[in-house]
Design a protein around this motif. Structure first.
Motif, PDB file in Angstrom:
ATOM      1  N   ARG A   2      55.922 -24.368  -6.075  1.00  0.00           N
ATOM      2  CA  ARG A   2      55.969 -22.912  -6.003  1.00  0.00           C
ATOM      3  C   ARG A   2      55.635 -22.367  -7.394  1.00  0.00           C
ATOM      4  NH1 ARG A   2      58.044 -21.479  -1.283  1.00  0.00           N
ATOM      5  NH2 ARG A   2      58.534 -19.345  -1.941  1.00  0.00           N
ATOM      6  N   ILE A   3      54.487 -21.671  -7.478  1.00  0.00           N
ATOM      7  CA  ILE A   3      53.938 -21.247  -8.764  1.00  0.00           C
ATOM      8  C   ILE A   3      53.906 -19.721  -8.831  1.00  0.00           C
ATOM      9  CG2 ILE A   3      51.925 -21.323 -10.287  1.00  0.00           C
ATOM     10  CD1 ILE A   3      51.094 -23.898  -8.743  1.00  0.00           C
ATOM     11  N   ALA A   4      54.514 -19.152  -9.863  1.00  0.00           N
ATOM     12  CA  ALA A   4      54.448 -17.708 -10.105  1.00  0.00           C
ATOM     13  C   ALA A   4      53.535 -17.460 -11.301  1.00  0.00           C
ATOM     14  CB  ALA A   4      55.834 -17.140 -10.370  1.00  0.00           C
ATOM     15  N   HIS A  31      49.870 -25.167  -2.422  1.00  0.00           N
ATOM     16  CA  HIS A  31      50.971 -24.668  -3.241  1.00  0.00           C
ATOM     17  C   HIS A  31      51.267 -23.209  -2.870  1.00  0.00           C
ATOM     18  CE1 HIS A  31      50.789 -28.241  -5.779  1.00  0.00           C
ATOM     19  NE2 HIS A  31      49.468 -28.100  -5.771  1.00  0.00           N
ATOM     20  N   VAL A  33      51.976 -19.527  -3.946  1.00  0.00           N
ATOM     21  CA  VAL A  33      51.579 -18.798  -5.151  1.00  0.00           C
ATOM     22  C   VAL A  33      51.980 -17.332  -5.047  1.00  0.00           C
ATOM     23  CG1 VAL A  33      49.675 -18.172  -6.681  1.00  0.00           C
ATOM     24  CG2 VAL A  33      49.607 -20.351  -5.449  1.00  0.00           C
ATOM     25  N   LEU A  76      61.176 -12.781  -8.345  1.00  0.00           N
ATOM     26  CA  LEU A  76      61.206 -14.198  -8.702  1.00  0.00           C
ATOM     27  C   LEU A  76      62.439 -14.896  -8.146  1.00  0.00           C
ATOM     28  CD1 LEU A  76      59.884 -14.260 -12.393  1.00  0.00           C
ATOM     29  CD2 LEU A  76      58.650 -14.775 -10.284  1.00  0.00           C
ATOM     30  N   PHE A  79      61.517 -15.612  -4.649  1.00  0.00           N
ATOM     31  CA  PHE A  79      60.425 -16.584  -4.523  1.00  0.00           C
ATOM     32  C   PHE A  79      60.860 -17.989  -4.937  1.00  0.00           C
ATOM     33  CE2 PHE A  79      56.482 -18.536  -6.342  1.00  0.00           C
ATOM     34  CZ  PHE A  79      55.766 -18.638  -5.160  1.00  0.00           C
ATOM     35  N   PRO A  81      60.466 -19.855  -7.949  1.00  0.00           N
ATOM     36  CA  PRO A  81      59.341 -20.667  -8.428  1.00  0.00           C
ATOM     37  C   PRO A  81      59.816 -21.944  -9.131  1.00  0.00           C
ATOM     38  CG  PRO A  81      59.735 -18.859  -9.932  1.00  0.00           C
ATOM     39  CD  PRO A  81      60.640 -18.627  -8.743  1.00  0.00           C
ATOM     40  N   ASP A  82      58.989 -22.975  -9.027  1.00  0.00           N
ATOM     41  CA  ASP A  82      59.198 -24.180  -9.825  1.00  0.00           C
ATOM     42  C   ASP A  82      58.701 -23.968 -11.241  1.00  0.00           C
ATOM     43  OD1 ASP A  82      60.161 -25.995  -7.680  1.00  0.00           O
ATOM     44  OD2 ASP A  82      58.164 -25.608  -6.857  1.00  0.00           O
ATOM     45  N   VAL A  84      56.810 -20.685 -13.900  1.00  0.00           N
ATOM     46  CA  VAL A  84      56.213 -19.377 -14.147  1.00  0.00           C
ATOM     47  C   VAL A  84      55.180 -19.545 -15.255  1.00  0.00           C
ATOM     48  CG1 VAL A  84      56.601 -17.000 -14.905  1.00  0.00           C
ATOM     49  CG2 VAL A  84      58.318 -18.153 -13.484  1.00  0.00           C
ATOM     50  N   TYR A 360      51.691 -28.444 -15.375  1.00  0.00           N
ATOM     51  CA  TYR A 360      52.875 -27.908 -14.707  1.00  0.00           C
ATOM     52  C   TYR A 360      53.861 -29.009 -14.288  1.00  0.00           C
ATOM     53  CZ  TYR A 360      50.176 -23.538 -13.960  1.00  0.00           C
ATOM     54  OH  TYR A 360      49.454 -22.378 -14.103  1.00  0.00           O
TER      55      TYR A 360
END
Length: 368
Positions: A2-4, A31, A33, A76, A79, A81-82, A84, A360
Motif C-alpha cells: 500500500r503506497i501513498a 499495489h 496507490v 492516511l 488508507f 500505507p506501508d 509514504v 520501498y
C-alpha cells in the motif's frame, strides 16, 4: 503493498508527470496507490482506475495548512500505507510535519532538482527535518551531490533514483509528424522544438537568441515552444525585438507532447539548471536528435546519443543546432536509434518502477 504518494501539485511538469506515471505502473502491478496533491487542480491524472486521487486545495495561509494536515492525516489513517513517498519540496516538508503526529512505517522524501527552486532557507529546512525521513532521493548523481554540498542532507542520506519514461507512450509517430507539421505551418521547413515551463531556470532567452543566429543561416527554420509560465510576455517581447514573430510559435500547455516531438527535426533544451532533464529523455525515446545544455543530470541522460553545450551560451547553442540541422539523414537515423535504445535500456518507466519498489521494500533503509 500500500503506497501513498504525496506531491505539491499535479500541474503539467516533469516531476508531476513522472509521479502520475509511477502511480499507474504501481497500480498495474497490483499495489494499492493513494495519490495526494496539496495545491491546485489536477492537470495530469493517473489513467489506472484503481489509483485514488485526493486534492487538498491548500493555499499559503496557516489555517489552510492546518486543515490540509488534518485531512491528509485522516486519509492516511484510513488508507494504512506501508510507505509514504513525498515529492517536491512543499510536499516533503508537509509529510515530515505530518509524521510528527502520525506514525508512518516508512517515509521517503524525493527531490527533483539541484535545489528544489529555493535558496539557503529551503536547504536549511531540509536539513533540520531530515531526521523525520527514512531516506531521501534525487533524480541524478549531480543533484544528490548538490544537496550534500548545500548542507541539505548528510552524505549517504540521499540516493539517486533516475526518472523513468513510458516508452510505450513516447515513441516516433509518423502520422502525427505529418499532421503536426501541417498544423504548425512548417511542412517544408525545419522545425526546432522546446518543451517546458516558461520559467527562469529554463533560460528561454538563451534559446531565442541562439535561434536568431540559426535563422540567419537557415532562413526557413521554425521554433516551437510548448509550455506556459510567468515569463511568457517577456519572452514574446524578446521575440518581437529580434524580428522573429513569424518564426517562433508559443504553443501554451500541450497534452500531445509525443506528437509534437515526432514532428520536430531537432529537440532543444536551453536550461541553466535541471535535475534530470525528463523532456530530453522523452525526446530521445521519440527518436529525436537532441541538443541540450550540459546542466544537472542531462549529461547522464544524453550520454553520447546527443549534442551537449555549456549553459548560458547562445553562440555555442546556435552552433550545435546548426550542426544538428546539417546532419545527413543516414547519420540522423543512427542517432535516433541510439537515443531510443539508450532510454529503453537505462530510463524506461518499467526500470524506474522496479527500482522504486526495490527501495520501498528494502529490509533496511539508511538511517540518520
Amino acid at each position: 503493498m500500500r503506497i501513498a504518494l504525496v506531491i505539491t501539485s499535479l500541474g503539467v511538469a516533469g516531476a508531476e508527470r513522472l509521479v502520475v506515471d509511477l502511480a499507474d505502473r504501481f497500480a498495474s502491478l497490483g499495489h494499492a496507490v493513494l495519490l495526494v496533491h496539496l495545491t491546485g487542480t489536477a492537470e495530469v491524472v493517473p489513467r489506472h482506475p484503481d489509483v485514488t486521487v485526493l486534492g487538498m486545495g491548500m493555499n499559503r495561509s496557516p489555517l489552510s495548512l492546518l486543515i490540509a494536515l488534518r485531512s491528509v492525516r485522516r486519509s492516511l489513517k484510513a488508507f494504512r500505507p506501508d510507505l509514504v513517498n513525498s515529492h517536491l519540496v512543499h510536499a516533503s516538508l508537509f509529510a515530515r510535519l505530518l509524521r510528527l503526529t502520525l506514525p508512518m512505517p516508512r517515509l521517503v522524501s524525493s527531490a527533483h532538482n539541484m535545489n528544489e527552486g529555493g535558496g539557503r532557507m529551503r536547504m536549511w529546512a531540509y536539513r533540520l527535518t531530515d531526521w523525520l525521513v527514512d531516506i531521501s532521493t534525487n533524480v541524478s548523481d549531480e543533484a544528490v551531490a548538490a544537496f550534500v554540498a548545500q548542507g541539505a542532507v548528510k552524505p549517504g542520506r540521499m540516493v539517486t533514483m533516475h526518472n523513468g519514461i513510458d516508452v510505450a507512450k513516447f515513441h516516433f509517430l509518423p502520422k502525427a509528424r505529418v499532421q503536426e507539421r501541417r498544423a504548425l505551418g512548417c511542412t517544408d521547413r525545419k522545425l526546432l522544438l522546446a518543451v517546458g515551463r516558461l520559467h527562469a531556470l529554463k533560460d528561454y532567452p538563451n534559446l531565442i537568441r541562439a535561434f536568431a543566429q540559426v535563422k540567419g543561416q537557415v532562413p526557413g527554420v521554425v521554433l516551437a515552444i510548448a509550455g506556459e509560465g510567468p515569463l511568457r510576455a517577456e519572452l514574446e517581447a524578446l521575440v518581437r525585438s529580434l524580428g522573429l514573430v513569424d518564426d517562433v510559435r508559443f504553443l501554451g500547455v500541450r497534452h500531445d507532447v509525443p506528437e509534437l516531438m515526432s514532428a520536430c527535426d531537432v529537440f532543444v533544451l536551453s536550461s541553466e539548471s535541471e535535475g534530470f532533464g525528463l523532456v530530453v529523455a522523452e525526446a530521445m525515446a521519440c527518436g529525436r536528435v537532441v541538443v541540450a545544455t550540459d546542466c544537472g543530470g542531462v549529461r547522464e541522460v544524453v550520454g553520447d546519443a546527443g549534442l551537449l553545450v555549456p549553459p548560458r551560451d547562445p553562440e555555442q547553442l546556435a552552433a550545435a543546432i546548426l550542426h544538428a540541422l546539417a546532419l545527413r539523414p543516414a547519420v540522423t537515423a543512427v542517432m535516433a536509434q541510439q537515443a531510443r535504445q539508450r532510454i529503453e535500456r537505462l530510463y524506461s518507466l518499467d526500470t524506474a518502477a522496479k527500482k522504486w519498489l526495490a527501495l520501498y521494500q528494502s529490509p533496511s533503509l539508511p538511517s540518520a
